[in-house]
Motif scaffolding. Structure first.
Motif, PDB file in Angstrom:
ATOM      1  N   HIS A 158      34.124  14.354  -2.526  1.00 35.47           N
ATOM      2  CA  HIS A 158      34.856  15.573  -2.161  1.00 35.47           C
ATOM      3  C   HIS A 158      34.079  16.819  -2.582  1.00 35.47           C
ATOM      4  CE1 HIS A 158      38.320  18.066  -1.214  1.00 35.47           C
ATOM      5  NE2 HIS A 158      38.253  18.603  -2.418  1.00 35.47           N
TER       6      HIS A 158
ATOM      7  N   GLY B  23      36.593  25.144  -3.228  1.00 37.35           N
ATOM      8  CA  GLY B  23      35.681  26.166  -2.699  1.00 37.35           C
ATOM      9  C   GLY B  23      35.805  27.478  -3.446  1.00 37.35           C
TER      10      GLY B  23
ATOM     11  N   ARG C  78      31.204  17.234  -0.270  1.00 33.01           N
ATOM     12  CA  ARG C  78      31.663  17.683   1.046  1.00 33.01           C
ATOM     13  C   ARG C  78      31.922  19.190   1.056  1.00 33.01           C
ATOM     14  NH1 ARG C  78      37.430  16.026   3.855  1.00 33.01           N
ATOM     15  NH2 ARG C  78      37.033  16.960   5.907  1.00 33.01           N
ATOM     16  N   VAL C  79      32.573  19.692  -0.005  1.00 28.39           N
ATOM     17  CA  VAL C  79      32.846  21.129  -0.076  1.00 28.39           C
ATOM     18  C   VAL C  79      31.543  21.905  -0.189  1.00 28.39           C
ATOM     19  CG1 VAL C  79      33.984  22.930  -1.401  1.00 28.39           C
ATOM     20  CG2 VAL C  79      35.137  20.745  -1.061  1.00 28.39           C
TER      21      VAL C  79
ATOM     22  N   GLN D  20      40.286  21.267  -0.630  1.00 29.05           N
ATOM     23  CA  GLN D  20      39.001  21.902  -0.359  1.00 29.05           C
ATOM     24  C   GLN D  20      39.036  23.400  -0.652  1.00 29.05           C
ATOM     25  OE1 GLN D  20      36.911  20.756   3.261  1.00 29.05           O
ATOM     26  NE2 GLN D  20      38.390  19.113   3.595  1.00 29.05           N
TER      27      GLN D  20
ATOM     28  N   LEU E  35      24.054  28.402   1.742  1.00 30.47           N
ATOM     29  CA  LEU E  35      24.828  27.158   1.650  1.00 30.47           C
ATOM     30  C   LEU E  35      24.822  26.679   0.210  1.00 30.47           C
ATOM     31  CD1 LEU E  35      26.352  24.984   3.317  1.00 30.47           C
ATOM     32  CD2 LEU E  35      24.174  23.750   3.466  1.00 30.47           C
TER      33      LEU E  35
ATOM     34  N   VAL F 108      30.763  13.389   8.356  1.00 32.35           N
ATOM     35  CA  VAL F 108      30.454  13.473   6.925  1.00 32.35           C
ATOM     36  C   VAL F 108      30.030  12.083   6.450  1.00 32.35           C
ATOM     37  CG1 VAL F 108      31.331  14.040   4.630  1.00 32.35           C
ATOM     38  CG2 VAL F 108      32.154  15.308   6.631  1.00 32.35           C
TER      39      VAL F 108
ATOM     40  N   SER G 120      28.685  21.091   0.973  1.00 32.83           N
ATOM     41  CA  SER G 120      27.963  21.056   2.244  1.00 32.83           C
ATOM     42  C   SER G 120      28.599  21.948   3.309  1.00 32.83           C
ATOM     43  CB  SER G 120      27.906  19.613   2.763  1.00 32.83           C
ATOM     44  OG  SER G 120      29.206  19.130   3.058  1.00 32.83           O
ATOM     45  N   LYS G 121      29.834  22.409   3.068  1.00 32.61           N
ATOM     46  CA  LYS G 121      30.514  23.276   4.043  1.00 32.61           C
ATOM     47  C   LYS G 121      30.606  24.733   3.584  1.00 32.61           C
ATOM     48  CE  LYS G 121      34.310  21.657   5.804  1.00 32.61           C
ATOM     49  NZ  LYS G 121      35.657  21.078   5.917  1.00 32.61           N
ATOM     50  N   LYS G 122      30.639  24.956   2.263  1.00 33.81           N
ATOM     51  CA  LYS G 122      30.888  26.290   1.717  1.00 33.81           C
ATOM     52  C   LYS G 122      29.621  27.143   1.739  1.00 33.81           C
ATOM     53  CE  LYS G 122      33.308  29.410  -0.541  1.00 33.81           C
ATOM     54  NZ  LYS G 122      34.414  30.142   0.089  1.00 33.81           N
ATOM     55  N   ARG G 123      29.747  28.385   2.222  1.00 38.12           N
ATOM     56  CA  ARG G 123      28.659  29.365   2.213  1.00 38.12           C
ATOM     57  C   ARG G 123      29.153  30.657   1.556  1.00 38.12           C
ATOM     58  NH1 ARG G 123      24.243  28.389   5.581  1.00 38.12           N
ATOM     59  NH2 ARG G 123      24.476  26.549   6.938  1.00 38.12           N
TER      60      ARG G 123
END
Length: 856
Positions: A360, A269, A363-364, A265, A376, A446, A366-369
């Motif tokens: 994957h 990212g 998922r990254v 991740q 987002l 998730v 949806s989490k990375k800002r």
């Protein structure tokens, strides 16, 4: 229209005449002529004249009625044509007179109109003079205004020109300053970017990749916003900037691919942050999703490419080893099948990798800002209402998979045959794919890579192969029944044990092939159920039902042997298949229950008539007990070594049935003890027949009347002989339960004193009807039994007992007790037989127990 033109001409002429009065011109228009006339009468007369003229018919109506003047009212009037027609008709003079008359009428009408509107015309003329005066004043004002405007224009022209020039100079200065500032900023950022990318080697660049991307984006944004094209100092940096962008993208893609491969991740990212800083996040993600789609489509297409499958095995067979259609020739099909399955397995692995990678990435995102804007990343690449990335990839894969499967089913007979025959393996691959994806993307909080309907979509793609597989399964098993077990070419023949075993083994193979999938197992079981129904029908047609199949006195006949074989074969099929299904979930037995029941029913039908005929024979022998004389008091009769005649027939019949029939029915079943589980059909029928024989004997032994002491001894010995012959030749009597206990309790009943019988424990093992029937043998002749009272034969009364319950039997017995009491009362006796109150007591206990059982 002509009249209207005349009126317009009149108005124009009138206006000219009025305007010429100031010059003292001679009046020439009709208006001047009317104005110059002196009134010849008083105003009242003139008014009356006008009124009279108004009351006359309208002039237009008068013109319309006239054949010559009506032509002048037409909109298409042509004077030349009118004149030509008048001359050609020879009446030009009369037409001219008519026209002169019309002119006079028009002038008369015009004079009337002018006279009536004389005041209004004068008022309008006055208004025109006032308007001319006002127009003269306005004209002088406009001339003054034009002079003022000319003067103001001359005074402000020079200052305006000067201000315009200075404004343009100021604008140019501002634009130049902004351009210089942009150039300086671009050059400064380029310098920082160059230092960052050229210093410290590749490792330093990887560490500052996001910062370098930010600088690159700022430089490119400044170049586009400030439009620095043509600036020499900036243009000199463009080649280096292009190379820097290429290098940044390359480095970012290396980090991105490395992170996706390792599912790291942090690396993914970081790469996404680089693309975000460069303003290329959405396009990069779209490109990756497109790449995953293309890889999946290519993987599916490659797996089902028959030419590629053939090429992979062609080297093993040399030239000509493969047909042009892509179907392997004889000897190459096995390797081609292995190659196809290997490619399918590789395809499933690739689809799994693609879906996990897409999940994957999602998922990254949806989490990375972004650390500065806190935006987002997932919102940057998706809009509200868009499909998730995994859904887009999965839909593309499913559509490609379904399309390729449909094409393979119709275009390639080899692939179709391979996947149809190996459908359980194909289904297992699909289910394992879904299971692996769900397992590897099962992270709390998730969403998984595939939704719940994803499996249904993949199964729908191979549904045609499932249908073909079930059809092939039904066809192959049905052919086995129709062609091997019961072929039409040899009617009347029955299958061998080897054929039955091979049929059962084929069923086992079908179940074993699909037992890992519950749904497919149920579908296959339904197919097997149809085949078992077919087997039951075929076997039922082979069963012999004539008198020869039911004879029990002579040796076994070929038809009976045939029925025995059918019964044993069907019994083995039923038992073996039941054992297979019992290891499956309970719903499997529910599916198979009707067909297994049909098999079991036909197996029973093959031998049940034989057992029923034997039972009828034994019952008829037992009924002969009523032909024996058990009322003699000769003590030697009970000690006779020779048994009763009826018992000898029973023994002979049972031994004969054992040697001729049961030996052929039960011994083969014992040879299949490893495959047959539970009680066999013949053993069950034998057990039921043995229990019925004991029950029937107890019933009729209790009905024997009169019964002496020596008769009791004889019956006791008959019971012993019956117990022995049944136990040795039919079934172990100890395992018969209640019938055996009743037989064992009958002997002490015979010898139990009447006074002690009411509290005797032996009553627990005997039906009350049996005890009550036996008590008739101890009663006086006046107390008739129900059989005597109704004058029924023992057989008829036995049939009645079979159809009645204990409560109804007691009612029949109670009726005889009531008759007996009436006889005693009529005779005047005060004492009853000791049996009478005992029977009443036992009957009342029976009635109470019946009420209690109904209440429960």
């Amino acid at each position: 229209m002509s009249m209207a033109r005349s009126i317009n001409t009149f108005h124009r002429g009138g206006a000219v005449g009025l305007s010429s009065n100031n010059n003292n011109a001679t009046p020439s228009s009709p208006l001047h002529r009317i104005a110059s006339l002196k009134p010849s009468s008083t105003p009242r007369e003139s008014l009356s004249t006008v009124v009279d003229s108004n009351d006359a018919p309208p002039l237009e109506q008068e013109f319309r009625q006239d054949p010559i003047l009506s032509k002048f009212l037409s909109e298409n009037f042509n004077s030349t044509k009118f004149a030509s027609e008048a001359l050609s008709s020879g009446s030009a003079a009369s037409c001219a007179d008519k026209l002169e008359e019309g002119i006079r009428l028009l002038e008369k009408q015009l004079r009337n109109e002018v006279y009536l509107r004389h005041d209004e015309l004068l008022q309008q003329l006055s208004s025109l003079k006032d308007a001319e005066g006002v127009l003269t004043v306005v004209k002088s004002g406009v001339s003054g205004l034009q002079a003022n405007v000319t003067r103001v224009r001359s005074e402000i022209a020079e200052p305006y020109k000067h201000i315009k020039v200075k404004s343009q100079q100021l604008k140019n200065l501002h634009e130049t300053v902004e351009l210089l500032q942009s150039i300086v900023r671009v050059l400064r950022q380029v310098k920082r970017l160059r230092e960052l990318m050229d210093g410290g080697g590749g490792g330093a660049l990887k560490q500052d990749l996001t910062k370098a991307a930010q600088l690159y984006y700022e430089v490119e944004s400044l170049r586009k916003e400030a439009d620095l094209a043509g600036i020499e100092v900036v243009d000199e940096e463009i080649p280096w900037l292009v190379e820097a962008g290429r290098r940044l993208r390359s480095e970012a893609m290396n980090v991105f691919e490395s992170g996706m491969e390792a599912l790291n991740q942090a690396e993914v990212g970081s790469a996404l942050q680089v693309y975000y800083n460069m303003g290329e996040l959405k396009s990069t993600v779209e490109g990756m999703i497109g790449k995953y789609k293309a890889q999946g489509v290519k993987s599916v297409s490659s797996a089902l490419d028959m030419k590629a499958v053939s090429a992979s095995v062609s080297s093993s067979f040399g030239p000509g080893g493969i047909h042009r259609s892509g179907t392997p020739q004889l000897g190459g099909s096995l390797k081609a099948k292995e190659g196809l399955w290997q490619r399918m397995g590789t395809c499933m692995d690739q689809l799994h990798s693609i879906m996990v990678a897409a999940w994957h990435l999602q998922r990254v995102l949806s989490k990375k800002r972004d650390p500065f804007t806190h935006a987002l990343f997932l919102d940057e690449v998706m809009q509200e209402g868009d499909l998730m990335l995994t859904d887009r990839v999965w839909d593309a894969l499913v559509k490609s998979f379904a399309s390729q499967m449909k094409s393979a089913f119709t275009a390639s007979s080899f692939i179709k045959e391979t996947l149809v025959l190996g459908y359980p393996k194909l289904l297992s691959m699909v289910e394992n794919l879904i299971e692996k994806i769900l397992r590897d993307t099962n992270v709390k909080g998730v969403p998984p890579a595939v939704k719940t309907e994803g499996k249904d979509q993949m199964l729908a793609a191979i549904e045609s192969f499932q249908i073909a597989y079930l059809t092939h399964c039904l066809s192959s098993l049905s052919d086995l029944v129709n062609n091997n077990l019961f072929p039409l070419s040899s009617r009347g023949s029955i299958p061998s044990q080897e054929q039955i075993s091979r049929f059962i083994f084929r069923i086992q193979e079908e179940i074993e092939a699909v037992k890992l999938d519950a749904h497919l197992t149920l579908l296959v079981l339904r197919v097997i159920g149809k085949v078992l129904q077919l087997l039951a029908e075929k076997a039922e047609y082979q069963i012999s039902t004539g008198p020869e199949s039911r004879q029990v006195m002579g040796p076994v006949t070929p038809l009976q042997v045939k029925n025995f074989t059918i019964c044993l074969h069907l019994q083995e099929v039923h038992t073996r298949v039941t054992a297979m299904v019992s290891s499956l979930p309970p719903v499997a037995m529910e599916v198979m229950s009707p067909s297994l029941g049909a098999i079991y029913g036909v197996a029973c039908d093959a031998v049940t008539p034989l057992f029923q005929a034997m039972l009828d024979r034994l019952e008829s022998c037992i009924l002969q007990i009523h032909d024996q004389n058990f009322g003699r008091d000769d003590i030697n009769a009970g000690m006779d070594e020779n048994g009763s005649r009826y018992m000898e027939e029973i023994q002979e019949s049972i031994i004969h049935f054992r040697s001729e029939f049961l030996s052929k029915l039960l011994l083969p079943a014992a040879s299949h003890s490893t495959s047959v589980v539970g009680e066999s059909i013949c053993a069950r029928l034998t057990r039921k027949m043995a229990a019925r024989v004991l029950t029937f004997f107890v019933r009729h032994a209790a009905l024997v009347r009169p019964l002496s002491e020596s008769g009791k001894l004889q019956l006791t010995r008959d019971m012993a002989e019956l117990e022995l012959v049944v136990g040795q030749n039919m079934f172990q009597v100890e395992q018969l339960g209640a019938p055996y206990r009743a037989l064992r309790a009958l002997k002490p009943l015979f010898f139990q004193e009447t006074s002690k019988l009411g509290s005797s424990p032996i009553l627990q093992d005997l039906p009350r009807s049996v005890v009550l029937h036996h008590l008739y043998s101890r009663a006086p002749d006046e107390l008739e039994s129900p059989m005597q009272r109704t004058k029924l034969t023992p057989k008829q009364y036995s049939l009645w007992l079979d159809s009645q319950g204990e409560e109804q039997i007691w009612k029949g017995i109670k009726a005889t007790l009531d008759d007996y009491a009436s006889k005693i009362s009529v005779r005047g006796d005060k004492e009853f037989s000791p049996v009478y109150p005992l029977m009443l007591q036992l009957g009342s206990d029976l009635a109470e127990n019946t009420l209690v059982s109904k209440g429960n």
